[in-house]
Design a protein around this motif. Structure first.
Motif, PDB file in Angstrom:
ATOM      1  N   PRO A 237       0.815  -1.261  -0.095  1.00  0.00           N
ATOM      2  CA  PRO A 237      -0.129   0.086   0.043  1.00  0.00           C
ATOM      3  C   PRO A 237       0.842   1.133   0.081  1.00  0.00           C
ATOM      4  N   GLU A 238       0.239   2.325  -0.404  1.00  0.00           N
ATOM      5  CA  GLU A 238       1.050   3.535  -0.607  1.00  0.00           C
ATOM      6  C   GLU A 238       1.663   3.954   0.580  1.00  0.00           C
ATOM      7  N   ALA A 239       0.942   3.914   1.699  1.00  0.00           N
ATOM      8  CA  ALA A 239       1.508   4.249   3.165  1.00  0.00           C
ATOM      9  C   ALA A 239       2.633   3.582   3.502  1.00  0.00           C
ATOM     10  N   ARG A 240       3.059   2.531   2.978  1.00  0.00           N
ATOM     11  CA  ARG A 240       4.143   1.466   3.426  1.00  0.00           C
ATOM     12  C   ARG A 240       5.404   1.615   2.491  1.00  0.00           C
ATOM     13  N   ARG A 241       5.248   2.250   1.446  1.00  0.00           N
ATOM     14  CA  ARG A 241       6.188   2.261   0.135  1.00  0.00           C
ATOM     15  C   ARG A 241       7.526   3.096   0.840  1.00  0.00           C
ATOM     16  N   GLU A 242       8.722   2.684   1.036  1.00  0.00           N
ATOM     17  CA  GLU A 242       9.578   3.303   1.597  1.00  0.00           C
ATOM     18  C   GLU A 242      11.092   2.886   0.997  1.00  0.00           C
ATOM     19  N   ILE A 243      11.818   3.638   0.691  1.00  0.00           N
ATOM     20  CA  ILE A 243      13.141   3.474   0.200  1.00  0.00           C
ATOM     21  C   ILE A 243      14.288   4.366   1.028  1.00  0.00           C
ATOM     22  N   LYS A 244      15.212   3.847   1.414  1.00  0.00           N
ATOM     23  CA  LYS A 244      16.189   4.561   2.264  1.00  0.00           C
ATOM     24  C   LYS A 244      17.845   4.330   1.606  1.00  0.00           C
ATOM     25  N   LEU A 245      18.258   5.482   1.455  1.00  0.00           N
ATOM     26  CA  LEU A 245      19.629   5.359   0.593  1.00  0.00           C
ATOM     27  C   LEU A 245      20.708   6.038   1.396  1.00  0.00           C
ATOM     28  N   ASP A 246      21.819   5.055   1.694  1.00  0.00           N
ATOM     29  CA  ASP A 246      22.995   6.001   2.393  1.00  0.00           C
ATOM     30  C   ASP A 246      24.210   5.556   1.677  1.00  0.00           C
ATOM     31  N   MET A 247      24.797   6.720   1.098  1.00  0.00           N
ATOM     32  CA  MET A 247      26.351   6.473   0.445  1.00  0.00           C
ATOM     33  C   MET A 247      27.220   7.601   1.117  1.00  0.00           C
ATOM     34  N   ARG A 248      28.357   6.949   1.118  1.00  0.00           N
ATOM     35  CA  ARG A 248      29.332   7.441   1.863  1.00  0.00           C
ATOM     36  C   ARG A 248      30.934   6.990   1.621  1.00  0.00           C
ATOM     37  N   LEU A 249      31.845   7.734   1.838  1.00  0.00           N
ATOM     38  CA  LEU A 249      33.154   7.079   1.797  1.00  0.00           C
ATOM     39  C   LEU A 249      33.830   6.986   3.141  1.00  0.00           C
ATOM     40  N   ASN A 250      34.347   6.045   3.361  1.00  0.00           N
ATOM     41  CA  ASN A 250      34.855   5.617   4.574  1.00  0.00           C
ATOM     42  C   ASN A 250      36.157   4.865   4.609  1.00  0.00           C
ATOM     43  N   GLU A 251      37.409   5.889   4.919  1.00  0.00           N
ATOM     44  CA  GLU A 251      38.713   5.130   4.429  1.00  0.00           C
ATOM     45  C   GLU A 251      38.914   4.716   3.237  1.00  0.00           C
ATOM     46  N   GLU A 252      38.538   5.637   2.318  1.00  0.00           N
ATOM     47  CA  GLU A 252      38.635   5.382   0.704  1.00  0.00           C
ATOM     48  C   GLU A 252      37.951   4.315   0.336  1.00  0.00           C
ATOM     49  N   LYS A 253      36.991   3.670   0.952  1.00  0.00           N
ATOM     50  CA  LYS A 253      35.923   2.769   0.431  1.00  0.00           C
ATOM     51  C   LYS A 253      34.559   3.392   0.234  1.00  0.00           C
ATOM     52  N   LEU A 254      34.073   3.036  -0.696  1.00  0.00           N
ATOM     53  CA  LEU A 254      32.921   3.263  -1.078  1.00  0.00           C
ATOM     54  C   LEU A 254      31.651   2.594  -0.489  1.00  0.00           C
ATOM     55  N   LEU A 255      30.747   3.105   0.628  1.00  0.00           N
ATOM     56  CA  LEU A 255      29.846   2.299   1.167  1.00  0.00           C
ATOM     57  C   LEU A 255      28.294   2.797   0.654  1.00  0.00           C
ATOM     58  N   ILE A 256      27.706   1.650   0.339  1.00  0.00           N
ATOM     59  CA  ILE A 256      26.481   1.602  -0.201  1.00  0.00           C
ATOM     60  C   ILE A 256      25.566   1.048   0.604  1.00  0.00           C
ATOM     61  N   LEU A 257      24.518   1.531   1.126  1.00  0.00           N
ATOM     62  CA  LEU A 257      23.304   0.950   1.899  1.00  0.00           C
ATOM     63  C   LEU A 257      22.197   1.539   1.436  1.00  0.00           C
ATOM     64  N   LEU A 258      21.224   0.401   1.028  1.00  0.00           N
ATOM     65  CA  LEU A 258      19.875   0.510   0.405  1.00  0.00           C
ATOM     66  C   LEU A 258      18.946  -0.400   1.223  1.00  0.00           C
ATOM     67  N   LYS A 259      18.017   0.200   1.759  1.00  0.00           N
ATOM     68  CA  LYS A 259      16.850  -0.440   2.567  1.00  0.00           C
ATOM     69  C   LYS A 259      15.472  -0.101   1.779  1.00  0.00           C
ATOM     70  N   ASN A 260      14.701  -1.283   1.471  1.00  0.00           N
ATOM     71  CA  ASN A 260      13.253  -1.049   1.125  1.00  0.00           C
ATOM     72  C   ASN A 260      12.542  -1.819   1.734  1.00  0.00           C
ATOM     73  N   THR A 261      11.176  -1.580   1.903  1.00  0.00           N
ATOM     74  CA  THR A 261      10.253  -2.343   2.498  1.00  0.00           C
ATOM     75  C   THR A 261       9.781  -3.371   1.479  1.00  0.00           C
ATOM     76  N   TYR A 262       9.072  -4.224   1.807  1.00  0.00           N
ATOM     77  CA  TYR A 262       8.745  -5.442   0.994  1.00  0.00           C
ATOM     78  C   TYR A 262       7.379  -6.182   1.349  1.00  0.00           C
ATOM     79  N   ALA A 263       6.738  -6.664   0.470  1.00  0.00           N
ATOM     80  CA  ALA A 263       5.446  -7.389   0.464  1.00  0.00           C
ATOM     81  C   ALA A 263       5.694  -8.936   0.703  1.00  0.00           C
ATOM     82  N   ASP A 264       6.617  -9.460   0.036  1.00  0.00           N
ATOM     83  CA  ASP A 264       6.686 -10.681  -0.061  1.00  0.00           C
ATOM     84  C   ASP A 264       8.046 -11.103   0.509  1.00  0.00           C
TER      85      ASP A 264
END
Length: 313
Positions: A237-264
């Motif tokens: 449902p529209e109320a539960r559609r959520e995506i979170k993205l976090d991108m940053r550099l840490n000690e010259e390493k690229l870190l990508i964290l992506l979260k999303n809600t799901y139904a199944d």
């Protein structure tokens, strides 16, 4: 010969069988053989190893000895040994070519994703330019309207109209999420899809203008990740559609964290999310392939609320 004791019958049957086998070989095997002969010499050597050894063994043991028809264990053991060696050599060659073909297929998929992403980026730029051209065309009318309100001392309406023009012009600006241009283009190309489907998108991106990761590889990772996340949340449902993205550099390493809600709740196979839906499942494989190619790592996990992708490059 055993059944009839007649040589003419024996030779007649032999000639007929030879002709029939020749016709079958020409009809069913010749094309495959022609393709096979175009393979590298090493491949042909491995495929011809077993028949060659058998021919030498047959010739030597029947021409100069009686070993072939003696019933000795040496015959069975030797041919079995050669067969196993040939089979192992064939497997080694087959899997090496298989891995090379899979790598080429993955590269083609990544390039296709880059092409599709480029089309999305160009489409977003065209929409922005079209909106700017309309705004530029209507600017004279905007200024005349504002001038009319000011002349009539209707300052409140003039301010309201000015704010409306500012709001309209803000929509023509390509969203800047960080200093890196390719990240801005990738995320901007998904803006309309996120807004149209009422997906709540949160982001925290702290990246410099340039990255060690190429634009093609970044597109393959981030575009696939976003498309998979959007596909997953659309089932909610529209109320539960959520995506979170976090991108940053840490000690010259690229870190990508992506979260999303799901139904199944997704199923996993060999550490990768598995789906039986037609046309899906290539995105996660592409992400894993690019991370491995860049000597990085990626991890897929799931909680009660979120599906989580972590990438370190």
């Amino acid at each position: 010969m055993t059944l009839t004791s007649q040589e003419w019958i024996y030779y007649s049957v032999r000639i007929c069988v030879t002709i029939i086998v020749f016709i079958l070989l020409v009809h069913y095997v010749s094309d495959i053989t022609a393709q096979l002969l175009q393979k590298p010499a090493r491949s042909l050597a491995i495929l011809g190893f077993m028949p060659f050894v058998y021919y030498i063994f047959d010739y030597m043991t029947s021409k100069y000895t009686l070993l072939l028809y003696s019933g000795s264990k040496v015959v069975g053991e030797f041919l079995g040994f050669v067969l196993c060696i040939t089979y192992l050599m064939f497997l080694f060659l087959y899997f090496k070519e298989y891995e090379a073909n899979k790598e080429a297929e993955q590269r083609n998929q990544i390039m296709e994703m880059k092409r599709i992403q480029s089309e999305k980026e160009l489409d977003a730029i065209r929409r922005s330019e079209h909106a700017v051209s309309i705004l530029r065309h209507d600017m004279r009318h905007f200024l005349l309207s504002i001038s009319s309100y000011i002349e009539n001392n209707d300052n409140e309406k003039a301010l309201e109209y000015i704010n409306e023009v500012i709001h309209t012009s803000d929509k023509t600006v390509t969203q800047r999420y960080c200093k890196n241009e390719i990240i801005n283009l990738i995320l901007s190309s998904h803006e309309s899809e996120l807004e149209h489907n009422y997906i709540h998108f949160e982001y925290s991106i702290q990246l410099p203008e340039t990255l060690a990761v190429s634009d093609v590889d970044m597109t393959a990772i981030l575009s696939n990740a976003l498309e998979n996340a959007i596909h997953a949340v659309l089932k909610l449902p529209e109320a539960r559609r959520e995506i979170k993205l976090d991108m940053r550099l840490n000690e010259e390493k690229l870190l990508i964290l992506l979260k999303n809600t799901y139904a199944d709740k997704p199923e996993f196979m060999n550490g990768l999310p598995y789906t039986s839906e037609a046309g899906h499942g290539f995105g996660t494989k592409s992400i894993w392939y690019v991370a491995e190619k860049l000597n990085g790592s990626c991890q897929f996990s799931v909680t009660d609320t979120y599906f989580i992708l972590r990438v370190i490059l």
